[in-house]
Write an enzyme that holds these catalytic residues in place. Structure first.
Site, PDB file in Angstrom:
ATOM      1  CE  LYS A  15      -4.110  -7.232 -13.444  1.00 23.10           C
ATOM      2  NZ  LYS A  15      -3.005  -6.430 -13.784  1.00 23.10           N
ATOM      3  NE  ARG A  90      -0.820  -3.685  -8.242  1.00 22.54           N
ATOM      4  CZ  ARG A  90      -1.221  -2.739  -9.090  1.00 22.54           C
ATOM      5  NH1 ARG A  90      -2.143  -1.884  -8.743  1.00 22.54           N
ATOM      6  NH2 ARG A  90      -0.695  -2.635 -10.263  1.00 22.54           N
ATOM      7  NE  ARG A 125      -1.069   1.162 -20.122  1.00 22.21           N
ATOM      8  CZ  ARG A 125      -0.555   0.109 -19.537  1.00 22.21           C
ATOM      9  NH1 ARG A 125      -1.078  -1.076 -19.726  1.00 22.21           N
ATOM     10  NH2 ARG A 125       0.494   0.226 -18.751  1.00 22.21           N
ATOM     11  NE  ARG A 159      -2.096   4.359 -16.044  1.00 19.69           N
ATOM     12  CZ  ARG A 159      -2.444   3.160 -15.592  1.00 19.69           C
ATOM     13  NH1 ARG A 159      -3.574   2.607 -15.975  1.00 19.69           N
ATOM     14  NH2 ARG A 159      -1.684   2.520 -14.749  1.00 19.69           N
ATOM     15  NE  ARG A 170       2.395   1.030 -12.512  1.00 19.02           N
ATOM     16  CZ  ARG A 170       1.575   1.032 -13.576  1.00 19.02           C
ATOM     17  NH1 ARG A 170       1.970   1.547 -14.705  1.00 19.02           N
ATOM     18  NH2 ARG A 170       0.373   0.502 -13.482  1.00 19.02           N
TER      19      ARG A 170
HETATM   20  P1  AMP Z   1      -2.829  -0.178 -12.099  1.00 18.75           P
HETATM   21  O1  AMP Z   1      -3.588   0.602 -13.118  1.00 18.75           O
HETATM   22  O2  AMP Z   1      -3.585  -1.390 -11.658  1.00 18.75           O
HETATM   23  O3  AMP Z   1      -1.457  -0.502 -12.493  1.00 18.75           O
HETATM   24  O4  AMP Z   1      -2.734   0.751 -10.799  1.00 18.75           O
HETATM   25  C1  AMP Z   1      -2.335   2.083 -10.894  1.00 18.75           C
HETATM   26  C2  AMP Z   1      -1.917   2.582  -9.530  1.00 18.75           C
HETATM   27  O5  AMP Z   1      -3.004   2.455  -8.592  1.00 18.75           O
HETATM   28  C3  AMP Z   1      -0.775   1.836  -8.869  1.00 18.75           C
HETATM   29  O6  AMP Z   1       0.488   2.253  -9.355  1.00 18.75           O
HETATM   30  C4  AMP Z   1      -0.994   2.194  -7.401  1.00 18.75           C
HETATM   31  O7  AMP Z   1      -0.580   3.538  -7.139  1.00 18.75           O
HETATM   32  C5  AMP Z   1      -2.511   2.159  -7.284  1.00 18.75           C
HETATM   33  N1  AMP Z   1      -3.009   0.829  -6.881  1.00 18.75           N
HETATM   34  C6  AMP Z   1      -3.765  -0.030  -7.611  1.00 18.75           C
HETATM   35  N2  AMP Z   1      -4.048  -1.150  -6.918  1.00 18.75           N
HETATM   36  C7  AMP Z   1      -3.455  -1.010  -5.705  1.00 18.75           C
HETATM   37  C8  AMP Z   1      -3.373  -1.819  -4.542  1.00 18.75           C
HETATM   38  N3  AMP Z   1      -3.948  -3.037  -4.442  1.00 18.75           N
HETATM   39  N4  AMP Z   1      -2.665  -1.350  -3.481  1.00 18.75           N
HETATM   40  C9  AMP Z   1      -2.072  -0.142  -3.529  1.00 18.75           C
HETATM   41  N5  AMP Z   1      -2.110   0.672  -4.586  1.00 18.75           N
HETATM   42  C10 AMP Z   1      -2.790   0.278  -5.675  1.00 18.75           C
END
Ligand code: AMP
Length: 214
Positions: A15, A90, A125, A159, A170
Protein backbone atom coordinates in the site's frame (compact mmCIF):
# COMPACT_ATOMS: atom_id res chain seq x y z
CA UNK A 1 -12.42 16.45 3.01
CA UNK A 2 -13.85 15.96 -0.51
CA UNK A 3 -13.97 12.16 -0.71
CA UNK A 4 -12.72 9.52 1.69
CA UNK A 5 -10.96 6.39 0.43
CA UNK A 6 -10.01 3.62 2.86
CA UNK A 7 -7.11 1.27 2.05
CA UNK A 8 -7.03 -2.13 3.72
CA UNK A 9 -4.39 -4.82 3.42
CA UNK A 10 -2.00 -6.98 5.37
CA UNK A 11 1.28 -5.38 6.41
CA UNK A 12 3.66 -5.42 3.43
CA UNK A 13 0.99 -5.78 0.76
CA UNK A 14 2.46 -2.73 -0.96
CA UNK A 15 0.00 0.00 0.00
CA UNK A 16 2.72 2.46 1.03
CA UNK A 17 4.71 1.99 -2.17
CA UNK A 18 1.64 2.56 -4.37
CA UNK A 19 0.67 5.61 -2.39
CA UNK A 20 4.14 7.11 -2.88
CA UNK A 21 3.77 6.53 -6.64
CA UNK A 22 0.30 8.07 -6.70
CA UNK A 23 1.37 11.11 -4.70
CA UNK A 24 4.37 11.71 -6.98
CA UNK A 25 1.97 12.42 -9.87
CA UNK A 26 -1.29 13.47 -8.18
CA UNK A 27 -0.16 14.99 -4.91
CA UNK A 28 -2.41 18.03 -5.45
CA UNK A 29 -5.57 15.93 -5.54
CA UNK A 30 -5.04 13.65 -2.56
CA UNK A 31 -3.97 13.71 1.05
CA UNK A 32 -2.71 10.45 2.52
CA UNK A 33 -3.24 9.85 6.19
CA UNK A 34 -0.83 7.02 7.02
CA UNK A 35 -1.93 6.18 10.52
CA UNK A 36 1.30 4.47 11.53
CA UNK A 37 3.23 7.63 10.54
CA UNK A 38 0.78 9.80 12.46
CA UNK A 39 1.37 7.56 15.49
CA UNK A 40 5.15 7.58 14.94
CA UNK A 41 5.14 11.39 15.09
CA UNK A 42 3.43 11.38 18.48
CA UNK A 43 5.62 8.46 19.62
CA UNK A 44 8.76 10.49 18.86
CA UNK A 45 7.65 13.63 20.70
CA UNK A 46 8.65 12.22 24.13
CA UNK A 47 5.19 12.82 25.65
CA UNK A 48 3.45 10.41 28.04
CA UNK A 49 1.04 9.34 25.32
CA UNK A 50 4.02 8.98 22.96
CA UNK A 51 5.63 6.47 25.32
CA UNK A 52 2.38 4.51 25.53
CA UNK A 53 2.14 4.40 21.73
CA UNK A 54 5.79 3.23 21.51
CA UNK A 55 5.16 0.18 23.68
CA UNK A 56 2.23 -0.98 21.52
CA UNK A 57 4.00 -0.31 18.22
CA UNK A 58 7.19 -2.14 19.16
CA UNK A 59 5.23 -5.19 20.23
CA UNK A 60 3.37 -5.14 16.90
CA UNK A 61 0.11 -4.61 18.80
CA UNK A 62 -2.65 -2.27 17.74
CA UNK A 63 -2.69 1.04 19.60
CA UNK A 64 -6.03 1.31 21.50
CA UNK A 65 -8.95 2.83 19.60
CA UNK A 66 -9.42 5.67 22.10
CA UNK A 67 -5.93 6.96 21.25
CA UNK A 68 -6.10 6.43 17.48
CA UNK A 69 -9.64 7.53 16.57
CA UNK A 70 -9.49 11.20 17.46
CA UNK A 71 -6.03 11.66 15.98
CA UNK A 72 -7.30 10.27 12.66
CA UNK A 73 -10.68 12.01 12.64
CA UNK A 74 -9.05 15.40 13.29
CA UNK A 75 -6.58 14.82 10.45
CA UNK A 76 -9.37 13.78 8.04
CA UNK A 77 -11.51 16.79 8.90
CA UNK A 78 -8.59 19.19 8.54
CA UNK A 79 -8.07 18.26 4.88
CA UNK A 80 -9.68 19.96 1.89
CA UNK A 81 -8.59 17.22 -0.53
CA UNK A 82 -9.73 13.66 -1.18
CA UNK A 83 -8.36 11.82 1.83
CA UNK A 84 -6.89 8.33 1.61
CA UNK A 85 -6.50 6.53 4.92
CA UNK A 86 -3.72 3.94 4.99
CA UNK A 87 -4.13 1.66 8.00
CA UNK A 88 -7.48 2.92 9.28
CA UNK A 89 -9.96 1.59 10.27
CA UNK A 90 -8.23 -1.53 11.50
CA UNK A 91 -10.82 -2.68 14.01
CA UNK A 92 -14.60 -2.93 13.98
CA UNK A 93 -14.60 -0.33 16.79
CA UNK A 94 -12.65 2.13 14.63
CA UNK A 95 -14.91 1.48 11.62
CA UNK A 96 -18.06 2.00 13.67
CA UNK A 97 -16.68 5.14 15.31
CA UNK A 98 -15.81 6.52 11.88
CA UNK A 99 -19.34 5.94 10.55
CA UNK A 100 -20.89 7.26 13.76
CA UNK A 101 -18.91 10.48 13.51
CA UNK A 102 -20.31 11.10 10.02
CA UNK A 103 -17.21 10.11 8.05
CA UNK A 104 -18.57 7.86 5.30
CA UNK A 105 -15.97 6.34 2.93
CA UNK A 106 -16.59 6.76 -0.80
CA UNK A 107 -14.66 3.54 -1.42
CA UNK A 108 -12.75 0.75 0.29
CA UNK A 109 -9.77 -0.66 -1.62
CA UNK A 110 -8.46 -3.99 -0.41
CA UNK A 111 -4.87 -5.11 -1.20
CA UNK A 112 -4.96 -8.94 -1.25
CA UNK A 113 -1.81 -10.99 -0.54
CA UNK A 114 -0.89 -14.42 0.94
CA UNK A 115 0.51 -14.64 4.48
CA UNK A 116 3.77 -16.36 3.45
CA UNK A 117 4.50 -13.62 0.91
CA UNK A 118 4.03 -11.03 3.68
CA UNK A 119 6.59 -12.84 5.88
CA UNK A 120 9.08 -12.98 2.98
CA UNK A 121 8.65 -9.28 2.20
CA UNK A 122 9.10 -8.24 5.84
CA UNK A 123 12.48 -10.02 5.90
CA UNK A 124 13.64 -7.87 2.99
CA UNK A 125 12.26 -4.54 4.21
CA UNK A 126 14.23 -1.55 5.48
CA UNK A 127 12.44 1.43 6.99
CA UNK A 128 13.20 5.00 7.95
CA UNK A 129 12.60 5.37 11.68
CA UNK A 130 12.00 9.10 11.16
CA UNK A 131 9.46 9.42 8.30
CA UNK A 132 8.37 5.78 7.91
CA UNK A 133 9.29 5.43 4.20
CA UNK A 134 10.13 1.82 3.34
CA UNK A 135 12.66 0.26 0.95
CA UNK A 136 13.69 -3.29 0.04
CA UNK A 137 17.02 -5.10 0.14
CA UNK A 138 16.21 -7.21 -2.95
CA UNK A 139 16.52 -4.45 -5.55
CA UNK A 140 12.73 -3.92 -5.96
CA UNK A 141 12.80 -0.53 -4.22
CA UNK A 142 16.35 0.26 -3.07
CA UNK A 143 17.28 3.60 -1.50
CA UNK A 144 19.39 5.84 -3.77
CA UNK A 145 22.16 5.92 -1.16
CA UNK A 146 22.95 2.77 0.82
CA UNK A 147 21.27 2.82 4.24
CA UNK A 148 19.91 6.37 3.90
CA UNK A 149 16.30 7.50 3.38
CA UNK A 150 15.71 9.23 -0.01
CA UNK A 151 12.98 11.35 1.49
CA UNK A 152 14.48 12.77 4.68
CA UNK A 153 18.14 11.63 4.85
CA UNK A 154 17.78 9.66 8.09
CA UNK A 155 19.30 6.23 8.62
CA UNK A 156 17.43 3.08 7.52
CA UNK A 157 17.09 -0.03 9.65
CA UNK A 158 14.90 -3.10 10.03
CA UNK A 159 11.73 -2.41 11.98
CA UNK A 160 11.34 -4.31 15.25
CA UNK A 161 7.87 -5.35 14.08
CA UNK A 162 9.27 -6.89 10.88
CA UNK A 163 10.76 -9.79 12.88
CA UNK A 164 9.02 -13.00 11.82
CA UNK A 165 7.25 -13.76 15.11
CA UNK A 166 5.90 -10.21 15.25
CA UNK A 167 4.79 -10.32 11.60
CA UNK A 168 2.87 -13.52 12.31
CA UNK A 169 1.19 -11.86 15.29
CA UNK A 170 0.24 -8.88 13.07
CA UNK A 171 -1.20 -11.26 10.46
CA UNK A 172 -3.28 -12.91 13.16
CA UNK A 173 -4.52 -9.47 14.24
CA UNK A 174 -5.37 -8.69 10.62
CA UNK A 175 -7.41 -11.87 10.31
CA UNK A 176 -9.25 -11.44 13.61
CA UNK A 177 -9.63 -7.69 13.93
CA UNK A 178 -9.19 -6.02 10.54
CA UNK A 179 -10.95 -8.37 8.10
CA UNK A 180 -14.30 -7.90 9.93
CA UNK A 181 -13.95 -4.16 9.13
CA UNK A 182 -14.72 -5.05 5.53
CA UNK A 183 -18.12 -6.51 6.37
CA UNK A 184 -19.00 -3.54 8.57
CA UNK A 185 -18.23 -1.08 5.77
CA UNK A 186 -19.89 -3.25 3.09
CA UNK A 187 -23.04 -3.56 5.18
CA UNK A 188 -23.05 0.22 5.57
CA UNK A 189 -23.08 0.48 1.74
CA UNK A 190 -19.45 1.37 1.03
CA UNK A 191 -18.21 0.35 -2.45
CA UNK A 192 -15.41 -2.26 -2.24
CA UNK A 193 -12.62 -2.87 -4.80
CA UNK A 194 -9.86 -5.53 -4.55
CA UNK A 195 -6.34 -5.60 -5.97
CA UNK A 196 -4.40 -8.88 -6.32
CA UNK A 197 -0.97 -8.01 -4.90
CA UNK A 198 0.56 -11.42 -5.67
CA UNK A 199 0.87 -10.18 -9.27
CA UNK A 200 3.46 -7.52 -8.48
CA UNK A 201 3.57 -6.16 -12.08
CA UNK A 202 -0.16 -5.26 -12.15
CA UNK A 203 -0.61 -3.54 -8.84
CA UNK A 204 0.51 0.01 -9.64
CA UNK A 205 -1.58 0.26 -12.83
CA UNK A 206 -4.57 -1.29 -11.14
CA UNK A 207 -4.43 1.15 -8.22
CA UNK A 208 -3.85 4.18 -10.47
CA UNK A 209 -6.84 3.08 -12.59
CA UNK A 210 -9.16 2.90 -9.58
CA UNK A 211 -7.99 6.31 -8.35
CA UNK A 212 -8.38 7.94 -11.78
CA UNK A 213 -12.02 8.87 -11.29
CA UNK A 214 -11.56 10.33 -7.81
P1 AMP B 1 1.79 -0.42 9.87
O1 AMP B 1 3.08 0.21 9.47
O2 AMP B 1 0.64 0.17 9.13
O3 AMP B 1 1.79 -1.88 9.80
O4 AMP B 1 1.56 -0.03 11.40
C1 AMP B 1 2.57 -0.17 12.35
C2 AMP B 1 1.97 -0.16 13.74
O5 AMP B 1 1.26 1.08 13.96
C3 AMP B 1 0.94 -1.23 14.03
O6 AMP B 1 1.54 -2.47 14.36
C4 AMP B 1 0.19 -0.61 15.21
O7 AMP B 1 0.96 -0.68 16.41
C5 AMP B 1 0.12 0.86 14.80
N1 AMP B 1 -1.10 1.18 14.04
C6 AMP B 1 -1.19 1.56 12.74
N2 AMP B 1 -2.47 1.78 12.38
C7 AMP B 1 -3.23 1.53 13.48
C8 AMP B 1 -4.62 1.57 13.75
N3 AMP B 1 -5.55 1.91 12.83
N4 AMP B 1 -5.04 1.24 15.00
C9 AMP B 1 -4.15 0.89 15.95
N5 AMP B 1 -2.83 0.83 15.77
C10 AMP B 1 -2.34 1.15 14.56
Amino acid sequence: MRNLVVLLGKPGAGKGTRLSELMATRGDDFEVIAVSNLLRKVRNDGSKIGKKIKSFMEAGELVPDEIVNNLVFDAIRASEKTVITDGFPRTVGQAQAMLDSGLFPTMLICFDIDDEEVVKRAEKRLACGHCGETYTTDGFKPPKMHGICDKCGHELSRRADDEEHVVRKRLEDYQNKTLPVMSVLMKAGVEVMSIDCMKEGNVSACFAGIMEDL
